[in-house]
Design an enzyme around this catalytic site. Sequence first.
Site, PDB file in Angstrom:
ATOM      1  N   ASP A   1      32.622  -5.416  37.336  1.00 30.76           N
ATOM      2  CA  ASP A   1      31.770  -4.326  36.886  1.00 30.76           C
ATOM      3  C   ASP A   1      30.531  -4.313  37.783  1.00 30.76           C
ATOM      4  O   ASP A   1      30.191  -5.306  38.428  1.00 30.76           O
ATOM      5  CB  ASP A   1      31.384  -4.496  35.420  1.00 30.76           C
ATOM      6  CG  ASP A   1      31.066  -3.171  34.751  1.00 30.76           C
ATOM      7  OD1 ASP A   1      30.806  -2.189  35.455  1.00 30.76           O
ATOM      8  OD2 ASP A   1      31.082  -3.116  33.505  1.00 30.76           O
TER       9      ASP A   1
ATOM     10  N   GLU B   1      24.367   8.636  21.841  1.00 32.39           N
ATOM     11  CA  GLU B   1      25.274   7.480  21.821  1.00 32.39           C
ATOM     12  C   GLU B   1      25.961   7.405  23.175  1.00 32.39           C
ATOM     13  O   GLU B   1      26.370   8.416  23.740  1.00 32.39           O
ATOM     14  CB  GLU B   1      26.322   7.607  20.708  1.00 32.39           C
ATOM     15  CG  GLU B   1      27.188   8.852  20.792  1.00 32.39           C
ATOM     16  CD  GLU B   1      28.329   8.858  19.781  1.00 32.39           C
ATOM     17  OE1 GLU B   1      28.526   7.851  19.092  1.00 32.39           O
ATOM     18  OE2 GLU B   1      29.013   9.892  19.693  1.00 32.39           O
TER      19      GLU B   1
END
Length: 704
Positions: A253, A456
């Site tokens: 990542d 969100e």
Amino acid sequence: MTSMSYAQQTPLFRDSKQTLVVRTQDLLKQLTLEEKISLLGYRSPEITRLNIPAYNWWNEALHGVARAGEATIFPQAIGMAASFNDQLLKDISAAISTEARAKYNLSLQQNRRIQYMGLTFWSPNINIFRDPRWGRGQETYGEDPFLTSQMGVAFIKGLQGNDPHYLKTSACAKHFAVHSGPEAGRHSFNAVVDEKDLRETYLYAFNKLVDAKVESIMCGYNRVNNEPCCTSNTLLNDILTKEWHFQGHKVTDCGALDDIWSRHKVMKGPVEVAAAAIKAGINLDCSNILQKDALQAIKEGLLTAADIDSALAPALRTQFKLGFFDDPSLVPYSKLGAESVRSPEHVALARKMAQQSMVLLKNSKGILPLKQSQYNSIMILGPNAASLDALVANYHGVSKNTVTFVEGITDAAGPGVGVQYDQGCDYTDTTRFGGLWAAENSDLSIAVLGLTPVLEGEEGDAFLAASGGDRVNMSLPASHIAFLKALRKRHNKPIVAVITAGSAIDIAAIEPYADAIVLAWYPGEQGGNALADILFGKISPSGHLPVTFYKSLSDLTAYDSYIMKGKTYRYFNGEVQYPFGFGLSYTSFAYSWGKVPKAVYSAKDVLEFTVTVKNTGTIDADEVVQAYIQYPGIERMPLKELKGFQRVTVKKNGEQNVTFKIPVNELRKWDLQKGQWKVYSGNYKIVLGSHSQDDKLSVTVKIK
């Protein structure tokens, strides 16, 4: 020039007739050590002397080609999971890869070798949405490992294509592993789980995607049982490589290697991290630690030149599979162009998936579908009714023809119906509202409320979220609730509430004030048309919840606890608002046995049975038949578990037979004492229904 002299001048790595092994080994021989190290990062530089162009590995395709201009925007992943339609998802991911190839070809024609124009996609996100607070849960296929695996496998197969020689694009299963918040601490968090939860919940889908030949795996930011994921021998070497025999490449990542020394603080510095990552099996770094520090690691004796070859080879193999070193005439996707981007067929797929994703949660007195002859005037209200964000979610592309809810409803109603629109409220003001007078004087109100990706999402992206992208509760914005109350107080005419969100919502707060409630998720560019198709009865709603809607977060265990006990429908035994798999229809279905399972099975057998589904209503519709297993009463068994689902179209008064084949081996569980899988003997109950708490048919079988 003779063919022999041509062969002598053409290096083996450019000879498409050679094997992957031969080509990879030849290219490794041609590269210097410094050049090899330079190719270990996602920004791979040009190797001029070998005529190898620069390449940026980072690309996204969560629900359409993302961040690269025009592309079809499909519903967000959580919405596509709600379709329970893995074949449709495969068709969509095939469309995504077609657009990806087209955009790649167009970019090469302009020599634009930039980020988000490549063919290596860091999608899908197959982490388990174990807690509704996680802002990135919208990117996943929900809380169930089986559903996640089925949808994930379908997605990667569509992305990667079925050509025997070339990958259409490269897919990537992320984030490996045990990664689902909290977002605020994701760069330093240590997920503590035992082997049972690890194997049965967190690794299940990854294993299935590896078996399906996913080309890449991305390791997560976090630690698992004190090991940073991107230097974890347990995850990357022992499980992924040695046990599962993963053949693709492993990518970090972005910035994960920096986290290991700067935030996790488990290593002294980047040189040590670079060595540990390569030793653990990392092949590509989404940062620049490997490119900057691997050579120093060799000088300090932490790595060898052979380690660099082993690290680089899998990434090179991926590039060979994509056809990077071959004449374009040999690659079947090289002629795709602009006509393949947002083609009518792809837009139709987006509409179909949006239709199948939306979940009908309430339909008091059968108000839906709307009978157009009954409504002369319609008032559309709410902050998300005309919102682009509420359609496109995160990791999205750009479309020139997005259809908002206002536009879709207005178009479906037709020019002979009086349709008005007012924003109604914003996200903060709980006292001043618009559109109430107009709603009072209309025959019907449609209020589009809920969340957007700024409330969100991923850390940093959801900049209005209260907790680093995560949610601190399941509530709708207070202003939205107050607005709906005010709307109801002004009149008793029908109100349809449409909710946009990527996660579980406290529907109870608005349920008394709406006659019907539709959960639209983030439905993509065709969201407005799809909603109108459902509201006006062009199709029956058929989406089903891929997550549990709890009554309160206080019912759950701590957010930062990765222990599965008390989380998701598999382990939560309390009352809920809506169970996993729930979704209403405009019709009703009756189940009967077509073929009953046998009474006794062995561990090598397959549970095979057939159910007959009859449409007992007055409208053609899709039913999602869900097969659950209840296990013997042994400690730490799930309460029940999805092990099969099929979407079937049934005409009114018609019937369809649905056959399930579930290998008994799929019911195996991890034996903590022996550290291995085991099919436990005992009585198992097969339960068939429309959601996880439905029991239309059931039977008990014995596994010996």
